[in-house]
Design an enzyme around this catalytic site. Sequence first.
Site, mmCIF file in Angstrom:
data_model
loop_
_atom_site.group_PDB
_atom_site.id
_atom_site.type_symbol
_atom_site.label_atom_id
_atom_site.label_comp_id
_atom_site.label_asym_id
_atom_site.label_seq_id
_atom_site.Cartn_x
_atom_site.Cartn_y
_atom_site.Cartn_z
ATOM 1 N N CYS A 174 -8.384 3.638 -1.443
ATOM 2 C CA CYS A 174 -7.896 1.767 -0.797
ATOM 3 C C CYS A 174 -8.710 1.748 -2.229
ATOM 4 C CB CYS A 174 -8.432 1.494 0.114
ATOM 5 S SG CYS A 174 -8.657 0.315 0.549
ATOM 6 N N CYS A 196 -2.926 -5.071 -3.764
ATOM 7 C CA CYS A 196 -3.289 -3.350 -3.214
ATOM 8 C C CYS A 196 -3.030 -2.713 -4.580
ATOM 9 C CB CYS A 196 -1.661 -2.793 -2.487
ATOM 10 S SG CYS A 196 -2.047 -0.934 -2.096
HETATM 11 N N1 LIG Z 1 -4.206 -2.516 3.623
HETATM 12 C C1 LIG Z 1 -4.541 -3.110 2.731
HETATM 13 C C2 LIG Z 1 -3.492 -3.493 1.726
HETATM 14 C C3 LIG Z 1 -3.501 -2.215 0.945
HETATM 15 C C4 LIG Z 1 -5.026 -2.311 0.226
HETATM 16 C C5 LIG Z 1 -5.459 -0.142 -0.677
HETATM 17 N N2 LIG Z 1 -4.259 -0.542 -0.302
HETATM 18 C C6 LIG Z 1 -4.995 -0.646 -1.661
HETATM 19 O O1 LIG Z 1 -4.874 0.235 -2.671
HETATM 20 O O2 LIG Z 1 -6.173 -2.174 -2.408
HETATM 21 C C7 LIG Z 1 -4.542 -4.581 3.781
HETATM 22 O O3 LIG Z 1 -3.970 -5.019 4.323
HETATM 23 O O4 LIG Z 1 -5.935 -5.399 3.092
#
Ligand SMILES: N[C@H](CCC[C@H](N)C(=O)O)C(=O)O
Length: 247
Positions: A191, A69
């Site tokens: 994200c 993340c």
């Molecule tokens: N939801 C993503 C993980 C968190 C990614 C996101 N919150 C970031 O800042 O990279 C997944 O399950 O692939």
Amino acid sequence: MRCSKYSANGNDFVVFHSDVKEDRTELAKELCHRQDGVGADGLIVIVPNSDYDFEWQFYNSDGSHADMCGNGSRACAHYAYVNNLASSSMSFLTGAGIIKAEVDGDMVLSELTPPKILEKNIEINGKSWWLIDTGVPHLVHLTENIEEFDIAEARELRYKYNANVNIVSLDGKNLKVRTYERGVEDETLACGTGMAACFYRAYTEEKVTNNIEVYPKSGDTLYLGMNDKTITFRGRVKKTFETDWVL
Ligand SMILES: N[C@H](CCC[C@H](N)C(=O)O)C(=O)O
């Protein structure tokens, strides 16, 4: 036990540290629940590691585990530093590999794992997607109009490819990004690995230069660049709440 809430440009996380690495799927669902819990997009638990400053466990708000993340790595680094778990320059173990991070006040830089283009030119409904791994998988479509994000289509693609789904548009020499996040099962305000995947496609296609600004749904400014084989990801984090909470 110290427990903090962080916002990394609108992507928000509950963060605490523990001596015990154990399954925290149910705790993640409870804590991340927007009404019945603290409310967050994810849970980050810092646990000891003999080879690196620490190791983390990352859970999406639905309790699913994710290897990486980007925004969470920056919030986690800030928490580790201010709680004396690491110095301002640190390396920690994630499911995607080793992440290096540098804390400078509320600005935190993470060096992400080397991006991998898994598939190009996936033509669906007149859109052309790339599938890129920036620690977790992301579908990326370059759009003319960032306002047109079809959440229903994104949800369908999320399940078909088991990936996060992003659209990205040029904004001068910078980028605007919107992301439907796997494991949150909705669009999030930012994200990190999604912004990195969008930057990597635009950079690979020579639509942007190196070291640019990327603006997620929240409208904050993030800074992305290529550093030989890895992507550097820098921006502010904000500790929004803290408690010495008895688990
Ligand atoms: N939801 C993503 C993980 C968190 C990614 C996101 N919150 C970031 O800042 O990279 C997944 O399950 O692939």
